[in-house]
Structures are given as C-alpha cells and as structure tokens.
Design an enzyme around this catalytic site. Structure first.
Site, PDB file in Angstrom:
ATOM      1  N   THR A  13      -4.638  -3.443   1.357  1.00  0.00           N
ATOM      2  CA  THR A  13      -3.610  -2.768   1.781  1.00  0.00           C
ATOM      3  C   THR A  13      -2.079  -3.046   0.809  1.00  0.00           C
ATOM      4  O   THR A  13      -1.315  -2.403   0.902  1.00  0.00           O
ATOM      5  CB  THR A  13      -3.160  -2.764   3.415  1.00  0.00           C
ATOM      6  OG1 THR A  13      -4.385  -2.044   3.769  1.00  0.00           O
ATOM      7  CG2 THR A  13      -2.053  -1.477   3.596  1.00  0.00           C
ATOM      8  N   ASP A  35      -4.217   4.138   6.040  1.00  0.00           N
ATOM      9  CA  ASP A  35      -5.442   3.453   6.777  1.00  0.00           C
ATOM     10  C   ASP A  35      -5.893   3.993   7.741  1.00  0.00           C
ATOM     11  O   ASP A  35      -7.172   4.118   8.051  1.00  0.00           O
ATOM     12  CB  ASP A  35      -5.126   1.673   7.159  1.00  0.00           C
ATOM     13  CG  ASP A  35      -4.423   0.978   6.143  1.00  0.00           C
ATOM     14  OD1 ASP A  35      -5.194  -0.049   5.577  1.00  0.00           O
ATOM     15  OD2 ASP A  35      -3.246   1.180   5.534  1.00  0.00           O
TER      16      ASP A  35
END
Ligand code: AMP
Ligand code: MG
Length: 342
Positions: free
Chosen positions: A141, A60
């Site tokens: 995620t 990320d």
C-alpha cells in the site's frame, strides 16, 4: 498469422482457464487492479494508519469487498483469509468516504448496499481451515500511495499446500513477447507452471521461467523499497561475503516475487528484524508470490532451508523469515545468511 500465433500460445498454456477456481482467481485480481487504478487516478488518496503501523486506503477495502462478493458468487461456502476488516472503516471520515467506497464497489456489483459491502469485506476474517483462499487486496500500500509497485495477490491453499496463485500488477510491464504493456497478470497452478499475460485484454499467455544464473557474484538481489522493511548494513555485509557485484533492486510488494519468477532477478530474502525479532510474515504476504516463483522453477524456503508451513494459521509463525531464489543460488544464499545470523 496473428491468430495462428495466438492459438499456438494458447495451446501451450497448461492451465485450464474454464476451471471455476481459475476464473474466480483471474476475476478477483483483474477487478482488484482496475479498482486500484481508478483510485490512483483521483487527485488525492486518503490513507489511515492501522494498529500495526501500516497504511490502509479505501482501495484496499473496496478490493477486498469485491473479492468477498465474487467468492459468494463462485463458491458460497468458500473461505477467505484476507488482510483487511471493517474495524478500520469507522476511522474513515463519515459519509463522504463511505459513499466513495460504495461507488468503487458498485462499478462491479451495482446492487451493492453498505451492509453487503461490510459483509463482503468481513468474509475475509475466516480462520484458515483445510482449504481456503488468502488475499492481500493491495500488497505494498505504501508503494500504491507513492505511485510505485503494488499487487493484488491471491492464493489457494489446500491441506497446507499452495495450489493456485494470481497476482495483478498494474505498474509492472509485460515482457517483450507480450508487447511491453503496462499492467501484468500472473497465474500459477501447482504442477502447471507460472504464466503471464497483459492485465487488460490479455488472451496470450507466456510461461515465466527463473533465470539460469549460477554465478553468485552476478546475482541480482531484490529488496524492499521501504527503509523500515530492510536492513541496509546487513544487506551490504551479505553482498560483500558473497562477492555480489550488481546493486540491489529496490521494489515494493510481491512485485519482487514476480520479477524473480520472470528471470529478471535471482534472490530475495527477509531475515528477522533486529528491532522486532518476534515479527513473522502474514500468509497473504508470502503465499501468492512463493507459488509463482516455485512454478517458474525457483525455490522458496525459510531461513533454515525448510519448506514454509502454510498450515499454521494467518501468521507464518513456524517459518521465521524466508529465502526465495532461482534455485541454483539457494544453498549459497542460505549458507551466507546463517553465517551472518551466527
Ligand atoms: P515490502 O513491499 O517488501 O516493503 O513489504 C510489504 C509487506 O511486508 C507489507 O505487508 C509489510 O507490512 C510487510 N513488512 C515487511 N517487512 C516489515 C517490517 N520490517 N516491519 C513491518 N512490516 C513489514
Ligand atoms: Mg495489503
């Protein structure tokens, strides 16, 4: 013959691929998807839990750094409103993690220093102004960590209007017409349609159109894969009221919006959480996928059927929940959701 075909499809693409905004958007989601795939190929992915209880990984942060660096190259004055920040970096375990992050970013920017990487990540802290990009470096995620669906999602917003969206979907397959490759890239521009190509090496684009289904009983409803992000009982009740036959399709991330834009499902909604009725969507969780759906011919509104307000900041505080459909089924879904809420 192949060349003829390719140029025919290329000519049909209404989006100018030489436009710097388009080039920036494509480069961000291609680089993001490639970085994410590299992290996925490692034996284990370390993740931390942020204060909002959602996970974050070095992927990320790395993708957001690369996006910040590309923004500096393409549009030095450009504004980025993105999910991550370096606040979380100090919770990763010391030099080994930081070296990993540096290596991921150096694959794209070999001159990157640790200070530059932090600055690039924190370019994403901009306060939304009249014109800005919004990025979710990895939307979903949890899906990413599970080997499921995830998306690098980017949108350009001007004067509160969605102008451009790009979504890199490493675990979605391209449609038959593009050869069923693993990895799909979606690009949408206001008034120019929603288009798809292969994430890697794609030079052929096809237009995406929502499904023509008018029969609510045949609607395919998308829902979150994560149990904490959906209300199973409410979902059953809503399907029963509408007499919907197909089972819901669970999927992580804005891959749901992409599947709807491709015409492989008709409905996706998010009602207010019973546990946290105050919870509102973040702009990067909605904007990119919403433009893809609208440009494919669908509709996206809040639960009252009003346009979503993208001009009120990072949190979509004026737009509780949302409903996305192929357009034809929109009113029927809104009506049922209001009945259930009532
Ligand atoms: P999904 O892929 O549908 O599970 O949703 C992914 C995104 O929506 C993530 O950014 C989550 O943080 C957010 N999200 C959706 N529903 C909820 C919820 N009930 N509570 C917290 N976050 C949520
Ligand atoms: Mg994210």
């Amino acid at each position: 013959m192949r060349l003829l075909n390719a140029s025919w499809i290329f000519l049909k693409l209404k989006i100018d691929l030489r436009n710097p905004e388009t080039q920036f958007a494509l480069e961000v989601v291609r680089a993001g998807s490639s970085l994410a795939r590299r992290v996925c190929s490692e034996t284990s992915i370390r993740s931390l839990t942020k204060s909002d209880n959602s996970p974050v990984t070095l992927a990320d942060l790395g993708i957001q750094a690369v996006a910040g660096a590309l923004l500096e190259q393409y549009f030095p004055q450009g504004m980025l409103v993105a999910e991550e920040s370096t606040d979380v970096l100090k919770s990763f375990e010391g030099p080994a993690d930081l070296e990993k992050l540096e290596n991921y970013v150096k694959a794209f920017f070999p001159q990157a220093t640790s200070q530059a990487i932090c600055d690039w990540i924190d370019r994403g802290k901009a306060v939304p102004g009249p014109s800005f990009w919004t990025l979710d470096p990895i939307d979903g995620t949890r899906g990413f960590l599970r080997g499921g669906q995830y998306v690098t999602a980017l949108a350009l917003i001007r004067e509160g209007k969605l102008e451009m969206a790009a979504l890199g979907c490493p675990n979605l397959k391209t449609p038959e017409a593009l050869g069923r490759h693993l990895g799909l890239l979606v690009l949408a521009v206001r008034g120019k349609g929603c288009w798809g190509t292969a994430l890697e090496g794609g030079d052929r684009w096809i237009p995406f159109k929502v499904s023509h289904c008018k029969d609510i009983t045949q609607a395919r409803i998308l829902e979150s894969m994560e149990p904490g992000h959906r209300d199973v009982e409410k979902g059953k009740c809503i399907r029963k009221i509408m007499g919907i036959i197909p089972e819901p399709l669970p999927l992580d991330s804005q891959a749901k919006h992409v599947v709807l834009a491709m015409g492989k499902a008709e409905v996706f909604y998010r009602t207010l959480s019973q546990k946290h009725p105050e919870r509102r969507e973040k702009i990067w969780d909605v904007a990119p996928g919403a433009l893809a759906i609208e440009e494919a011919g669908g509709r996206v509104t809040d639960l009252d059927g009003k346009a979503i307000d993208y001009g009120c900041g990072v949190t979509l505080s004026n737009s509780p929940g949302f409903v996305a459909t192929n357009g034809l089924l929109h009113e029927a879904v809104l009506k049922t959701l209001s009945e259930v809420a009532g």
